[in-house]
Enzyme design. Sequence first.
Site, short mmCIF file in Angstrom:
data_model
loop_
_atom_site.label_atom_id
_atom_site.label_comp_id
_atom_site.label_asym_id
_atom_site.label_seq_id
_atom_site.Cartn_x
_atom_site.Cartn_y
_atom_site.Cartn_z
N ASP A 67 0.66 -1.18 0.08
CA ASP A 67 0.17 0.07 0.14
C ASP A 67 0.77 1.07 -0.03
O ASP A 67 1.96 1.28 0.19
CB ASP A 67 -1.22 -0.12 1.30
CG ASP A 67 -0.27 -0.61 2.46
OD1 ASP A 67 0.92 -0.56 2.44
OD2 ASP A 67 -1.00 -0.86 3.61
N ASP A 129 -8.22 -3.27 14.09
CA ASP A 129 -9.59 -3.66 13.62
C ASP A 129 -9.45 -4.83 12.71
O ASP A 129 -10.36 -5.20 11.95
CB ASP A 129 -10.14 -2.61 12.98
CG ASP A 129 -9.35 -1.84 11.54
OD1 ASP A 129 -8.35 -2.65 11.40
OD2 ASP A 129 -9.75 -1.03 11.17
N HIS A 131 -7.71 -5.03 9.95
CA HIS A 131 -7.53 -4.88 8.42
C HIS A 131 -5.93 -5.60 8.21
O HIS A 131 -5.15 -5.51 9.18
CB HIS A 131 -7.37 -3.14 8.30
CG HIS A 131 -6.44 -2.61 8.86
ND1 HIS A 131 -6.39 -1.49 9.79
CD2 HIS A 131 -4.77 -2.74 8.56
CE1 HIS A 131 -5.26 -1.02 10.19
NE2 HIS A 131 -4.23 -1.67 9.46
N GLU A 136 -10.08 -2.22 5.00
CA GLU A 136 -10.66 -2.09 6.30
C GLU A 136 -11.71 -2.96 6.48
O GLU A 136 -12.29 -3.48 5.44
CB GLU A 136 -11.23 -0.64 6.29
CG GLU A 136 -9.92 0.44 6.35
CD GLU A 136 -8.96 0.44 7.55
OE1 GLU A 136 -9.54 -0.32 8.69
OE2 GLU A 136 -8.36 1.62 7.88
C1 F6R Z 1 1.25 -1.57 6.23
C2 F6R Z 1 0.06 -2.19 6.57
C3 F6R Z 1 -0.85 -2.01 7.62
C4 F6R Z 1 -0.10 -2.57 8.68
C5 F6R Z 1 -1.05 -2.55 9.92
C6 F6R Z 1 -0.33 -2.83 11.27
O1 F6R Z 1 1.99 -1.85 5.07
O2 F6R Z 1 -0.34 -2.73 5.32
O3 F6R Z 1 -1.99 -3.00 7.43
O4 F6R Z 1 0.46 -3.91 8.63
O5 F6R Z 1 -1.64 -1.49 10.05
O6 F6R Z 1 0.53 -1.73 11.49
P1 F6R Z 1 1.77 -1.71 12.51
O7 F6R Z 1 2.62 -3.06 11.93
O8 F6R Z 1 2.26 -0.38 12.63
O9 F6R Z 1 0.97 -2.34 14.03
#
Ligand code: F6R
Length: 235
Positions: A67, A129, A131, A136
Amino acid sequence: MQVIIKQSHADIADLVSEKFLRLIRNKPTAVLGLATGSTPIASYQALIRKLKSAALSVSQVTTFNLDEYVGLHDLSQSYQTFMDENLFKFLDFNPKKHHFPSEQNLGHYDQMIVEHGGIDLQILGIGPDGHIAFNEPGTPFDSKTHLADLEESTRVANARFFSSLEEVPTKAVSMGLATIMAAREIVLIATGSNKADAVRSMLAGVANLDCPASVLNSHSQVTIYLDEEAAARLY
Ligand code: F6R
């Protein structure tokens, strides 16, 4: 789906980096699916150490990131910069082989992945959540790379990387759930108590739209790495 629970994040990073190392050793032209955020950093650091000590080149490796934010005021906050700072700059990657989704390429990002032979190994974190990437809750399981609205809770969680919540973009381009599921092998890492609820609903056994990560239940090559805090609500 295999679930591995370890005491520390360092133990997890060791196992995950070993998987990447083995792949790159066996297939120097490997296609990697990469994530940003706090979760993969320890694995990237361990991988850098291991690749260097094995004197293995990554010059033929192709990468596709999950992303990228849209509408950033400061490009130093981009996921591209994150990858440069946390992985790419330490190794002999060919910058032409790095790919990030964008508003310009979102219509053909999935096709680009296919044309490169598909993702051999995808690393994922998980949001509180549920994701994965920026898919989401409510994102259809057949989604491809698309423009995604960020939930307020996701913006709040990511605000730690910005000087204020207002600076966190409201939109991002993200691989879809079907894009992720097309990877040949997937590893998901979850550490810390703030992931415990998401981990529980991901592993409840039924795929449900409220927990996007639950789509992984129907993939045949998934390993979930948890520390004890993230696994605490499984018992
Ligand atoms: C990042 C991504 C997000 C993260 C998720 C967890 O490229 O795709 O889905 O993996 O938000 O974030 P952290 O690792 O910062 O807790």
